[in-house]
Design a protein around this motif. Structure first.
Motif, PDB file in Angstrom:
ATOM      1  N   LEU A 226       0.826  -1.205   0.000  1.00 37.71           N
ATOM      2  CA  LEU A 226       0.000   0.000   0.000  1.00 37.71           C
ATOM      3  C   LEU A 226       0.862   1.258   0.000  1.00 37.71           C
ATOM      4  O   LEU A 226       0.583   2.217  -0.733  1.00 37.71           O
ATOM      5  CB  LEU A 226      -0.931  -0.009   1.214  1.00 37.71           C
ATOM      6  CG  LEU A 226      -1.936   1.145   1.304  1.00 37.71           C
ATOM      7  CD1 LEU A 226      -2.868   1.144   0.107  1.00 37.71           C
ATOM      8  CD2 LEU A 226      -2.739   1.042   2.604  1.00 37.71           C
ATOM      9  N   ALA A 227       1.930   1.254   0.806  1.00 42.68           N
ATOM     10  CA  ALA A 227       2.818   2.417   0.851  1.00 42.68           C
ATOM     11  C   ALA A 227       3.468   2.659  -0.511  1.00 42.68           C
ATOM     12  O   ALA A 227       3.591   3.800  -0.973  1.00 42.68           O
ATOM     13  CB  ALA A 227       3.883   2.219   1.921  1.00 42.68           C
ATOM     14  N   HIS A 228       3.877   1.578  -1.163  1.00 43.04           N
ATOM     15  CA  HIS A 228       4.491   1.680  -2.493  1.00 43.04           C
ATOM     16  C   HIS A 228       3.511   2.225  -3.519  1.00 43.04           C
ATOM     17  O   HIS A 228       3.825   3.151  -4.278  1.00 43.04           O
ATOM     18  CB  HIS A 228       5.001   0.298  -2.914  1.00 43.04           C
ATOM     19  CG  HIS A 228       5.153   0.106  -4.381  1.00 43.04           C
ATOM     20  ND1 HIS A 228       6.058   0.816  -5.147  1.00 43.04           N
ATOM     21  CD2 HIS A 228       4.504  -0.737  -5.254  1.00 43.04           C
ATOM     22  CE1 HIS A 228       5.971   0.439  -6.414  1.00 43.04           C
ATOM     23  NE2 HIS A 228       5.032  -0.494  -6.499  1.00 43.04           N
ATOM     24  N   ARG A 229       2.307   1.670  -3.547  1.00 43.39           N
ATOM     25  CA  ARG A 229       1.339   2.097  -4.551  1.00 43.39           C
ATOM     26  C   ARG A 229       0.877   3.535  -4.309  1.00 43.39           C
ATOM     27  O   ARG A 229       0.683   4.299  -5.257  1.00 43.39           O
ATOM     28  CB  ARG A 229       0.132   1.161  -4.563  1.00 43.39           C
ATOM     29  CG  ARG A 229       0.388  -0.243  -5.067  1.00 43.39           C
ATOM     30  CD  ARG A 229       1.110  -0.307  -6.400  1.00 43.39           C
ATOM     31  NE  ARG A 229       0.516   0.522  -7.430  1.00 43.39           N
ATOM     32  CZ  ARG A 229       1.022   0.700  -8.635  1.00 43.39           C
ATOM     33  NH1 ARG A 229       2.164   0.111  -8.968  1.00 43.39           N
ATOM     34  NH2 ARG A 229       0.431   1.460  -9.520  1.00 43.39           N
ATOM     35  N   LEU A 230       0.703   3.924  -3.059  1.00 40.38           N
ATOM     36  CA  LEU A 230       0.302   5.306  -2.771  1.00 40.38           C
ATOM     37  C   LEU A 230       1.408   6.283  -3.132  1.00 40.38           C
ATOM     38  O   LEU A 230       1.136   7.393  -3.622  1.00 40.38           O
ATOM     39  CB  LEU A 230      -0.082   5.447  -1.297  1.00 40.38           C
ATOM     40  CG  LEU A 230      -1.418   4.825  -0.889  1.00 40.38           C
ATOM     41  CD1 LEU A 230      -1.628   4.962   0.607  1.00 40.38           C
ATOM     42  CD2 LEU A 230      -2.580   5.459  -1.654  1.00 40.38           C
ATOM     43  N   ALA A 231       2.658   5.896  -2.885  1.00 38.73           N
ATOM     44  CA  ALA A 231       3.781   6.756  -3.259  1.00 38.73           C
ATOM     45  C   ALA A 231       3.821   6.947  -4.770  1.00 38.73           C
ATOM     46  O   ALA A 231       4.057   8.061  -5.267  1.00 38.73           O
ATOM     47  CB  ALA A 231       5.096   6.163  -2.758  1.00 38.73           C
ATOM     48  N   HIS A 232       3.593   5.868  -5.509  1.00 41.17           N
ATOM     49  CA  HIS A 232       3.586   5.997  -6.971  1.00 41.17           C
ATOM     50  C   HIS A 232       2.385   6.810  -7.434  1.00 41.17           C
ATOM     51  O   HIS A 232       2.506   7.662  -8.325  1.00 41.17           O
ATOM     52  CB  HIS A 232       3.560   4.629  -7.637  1.00 41.17           C
ATOM     53  CG  HIS A 232       3.384   4.726  -9.118  1.00 41.17           C
ATOM     54  ND1 HIS A 232       4.378   5.179  -9.955  1.00 41.17           N
ATOM     55  CD2 HIS A 232       2.306   4.491  -9.914  1.00 41.17           C
ATOM     56  CE1 HIS A 232       3.933   5.198 -11.200  1.00 41.17           C
ATOM     57  NE2 HIS A 232       2.675   4.788 -11.199  1.00 41.17           N
ATOM     58  N   TRP A 233       1.218   6.565  -6.849  1.00 40.09           N
ATOM     59  CA  TRP A 233       0.012   7.300  -7.245  1.00 40.09           C
ATOM     60  C   TRP A 233       0.187   8.791  -6.999  1.00 40.09           C
ATOM     61  O   TRP A 233      -0.195   9.615  -7.832  1.00 40.09           O
ATOM     62  CB  TRP A 233      -1.188   6.755  -6.477  1.00 40.09           C
ATOM     63  CG  TRP A 233      -2.513   7.256  -6.993  1.00 40.09           C
ATOM     64  CD1 TRP A 233      -3.168   6.823  -8.110  1.00 40.09           C
ATOM     65  CD2 TRP A 233      -3.339   8.257  -6.389  1.00 40.09           C
ATOM     66  NE1 TRP A 233      -4.354   7.505  -8.243  1.00 40.09           N
ATOM     67  CE2 TRP A 233      -4.483   8.383  -7.209  1.00 40.09           C
ATOM     68  CE3 TRP A 233      -3.217   9.053  -5.261  1.00 40.09           C
ATOM     69  CZ2 TRP A 233      -5.510   9.282  -6.916  1.00 40.09           C
ATOM     70  CZ3 TRP A 233      -4.239   9.948  -4.969  1.00 40.09           C
ATOM     71  CH2 TRP A 233      -5.371  10.059  -5.796  1.00 40.09           C
ATOM     72  N   ASN A 234       0.772   9.144  -5.867  1.00 35.98           N
ATOM     73  CA  ASN A 234       1.054  10.548  -5.587  1.00 35.98           C
ATOM     74  C   ASN A 234       1.987  11.136  -6.645  1.00 35.98           C
ATOM     75  O   ASN A 234       1.805  12.272  -7.099  1.00 35.98           O
ATOM     76  CB  ASN A 234       1.692  10.683  -4.204  1.00 35.98           C
ATOM     77  CG  ASN A 234       2.126  12.096  -3.907  1.00 35.98           C
ATOM     78  OD1 ASN A 234       1.326  13.019  -3.807  1.00 35.98           O
ATOM     79  ND2 ASN A 234       3.440  12.298  -3.778  1.00 35.98           N
ATOM     80  N   SER A 235       2.965  10.343  -7.070  1.00 36.82           N
ATOM     81  CA  SER A 235       3.906  10.808  -8.080  1.00 36.82           C
ATOM     82  C   SER A 235       3.226  11.009  -9.426  1.00 36.82           C
ATOM     83  O   SER A 235       3.398  12.040 -10.076  1.00 36.82           O
ATOM     84  CB  SER A 235       5.054   9.803  -8.218  1.00 36.82           C
ATOM     85  OG  SER A 235       5.910  10.151  -9.287  1.00 36.82           O
TER      86      SER A 235
END
Length: 471
Positions: free
Chosen positions: A301-310
């Motif tokens: 979840l942390a990885h996907r949210l970081a990418h989504w924010n990017s």
């Protein structure tokens, strides 16, 4: 003043003039790295699925008929783009909403949107095809007329092409189709949409490999490799198919980046470390990913949210790459040329807006969510229903990036951004928004704008080049 009866023709003519002017500005089209790679397939007749085979096949047919390099494809995507916008603008003028029709053409002329449409690329092809399809439907429905069968056939062809020309497009196109012609009940719409997306994902490989004759490039493995590598780095010890030594190297070299997956495929960075994952069948890779998510949901979840924010360009440093469309073609020996220097003047307009909310997908998404609530609270009507279809399509496409996305280029969001802007115009054409509706939209946009602006002033500037992003 232009007489009422001439206003639809005037706006249609204006769309034609804008199309010709845009062709002159960007002629013969800007060729990016992906464009050069795809044109090489067009010339050689050897296709793979890293780039959309449907576009390469169409390009080969057009190239054989008209010659040239990128120019015929530029004409195609510009004609679809301005044709769709022109149909919507003219239809609105016919219903007495000339101002809204002018606004539709203004959306098409926005610097970033038009700049990206000057690049010969799958994203511009997708945007053009979807706008043309919406324009065809809007031309009849906004005038309270039944869409004829031949027009629906044209719409099906356009949306079919858009679906195959970009991997994530299925979430936008299926949603749009369901909202335009599907059941009225929301639960039924959801079921039909899920079945539709599943069917398209199931049949697409057969179309690409069997019907269109493209070889497999392994592109379908990239999402799983990106996510497995991220979980491995964030939760060491979770089985991901990567050795402990490989995970340490990936972490030490910072090869897992929110911005994109590329360092994991770059030979000079971490390609060797993730190479063992390529040996697994695609289905096995995704089963491994599912097991890793169950074991380390927080890391995933942390990885996907970081990418989504990017990719949404929200809480990021200023000046990141991948937002401005280029104005010179990638160096090549295939005859793909660059536009005249006048295109650089247009780039100056793009630079003014690129790091403002006009260049942030998240800003458009916030408007889309509020507008979706507004549209759902209104009575059914031609303009409202078309706006609702655009908004559902835009929101679901943006939501798909939470799960399926490996890069943060602005061009991936063009449809959502343009569709949202058009939907707002259609909602205004439907009825004047209330003060509460304007306030809700304004507050949502203000929150995004304020937080995004603070981030750009507090966080370190983003690396300004592709090479710097790899490090």
């Amino acid at each position: 003043m232009i007489a009422d009866r001439y206003r639809p023709a005037f706006l249609a003519g204006a769309a034609l003039v804008l199309c010709v002017a845009a062709l002159g500005l960007f002629w013969p089209g800007v060729a990016l790295y992906d464009t050069v790679a795809q044109y090489r397939q067009v010339v050689s007749g050897q296709f793979d699925d890293w780039h959309p085979p449907i576009m390469a096949r169409l390009w080969r047919v057009i190239h054989g008929a008209f010659g040239g390099a990128a120019a015929p494809m530029l004409v195609l995507q510009m004609a679809l783009y301005w044709g769709g916008l022109g149909l919507l603008a003219s239809a609105l003028a016919r219903t007495g909403k000339t101002g809204c029709g002018v606004a539709v053409l203004g959306i098409g002329a926005m610097p970033l949107f038009l700049g990206w449409q000057g690049t010969v690329l799958k994203d511009a092809q997708m945007l053009g095809a979807m706008l043309a399809a919406v324009g065809v439907v809007g031309w009849w429905r906004l005038r309270a007329l039944r869409v004829p069968g031949w027009a629906w056939l044209l719409v099906a062809m356009l949306l079919g092409y858009a679906t195959l020309v970009r991997a994530n497009a299925v979430f936008a196109t299926v949603a749009l189709i369901v909202m335009l012609v599907g059941p009225r009940n929301w639960w039924a719409r959801g079921v039909v949409a899920l079945v539709g997306v599943g069917a398209v994902l199931a049949v697409s490989p057969w179309i690409n490999h069997g019907l269109l004759g493209a070889s497999s490039s392994g592109v379908e493995q990239t999402e799983a490799i990106y996510d497995l590598s991220a979980i491995a780095v964030r939760a060491p010890g979770v089985p991901t198919g990567l050795s402990a030594a490989a995970v340490r190297t990936i972490a030490a070299r910072h090869c897992v980046k929110p911005y994109f997956w590329d360092p994991l495929g770059e030979p000079s960075r971490c390609a060797a470390e993730v190479e063992p994952l390529h040996a697994y069948p695609t289905g096995t890779l995704y089963r491994m990913l599912a097991a890793a998510i169950v074991r380390a949901p927080g890391a995933y979840l942390a990885h996907r949210l970081a990418h989504w924010n990017s990719t949404e360009r929200w809480l990021v440093g200023a000046g990141g790459p991948g937002a401005l469309p280029p104005v010179t073609s990638e160096a090549n020996a295939l005859g793909l040329e660059s536009p005249a220097p006048l295109a650089r003047q247009w780039r100056q307009l793009e630079q003014i807006t690129v790091d403002t909310p006009l260049g942030w997908p998240i800003a458009f998404l916030s408007v889309a969510v509020v507008s979706l609530v507004v549209a759902m609270r209104r009575r059914a009507g031609a303009a409202r229903d078309l706006a609702l279809a655009l908004l559902v399509s835009a929101v679901l496409l943006e939501a798909s990036f939470l799960v399926l996305s490996i890069a943060s280029d602005l061009r991936y969001h063009l449809w959502s951004m343009v569709a949202t802007a058009l939907a707002v115009v259609l909602l205004v054409a439907d009825q004047t928004p209330t003060r509460r509706e304007w306030l809700a939209g304004g507050v949502a946009l203000m929150v995004i704008t304020a937080s995004g602006t603070i981030a750009r002033n507090v966080l370190p500037p983003a690396p300004a080049s592709y090479a710097a992003q790899l490090l």
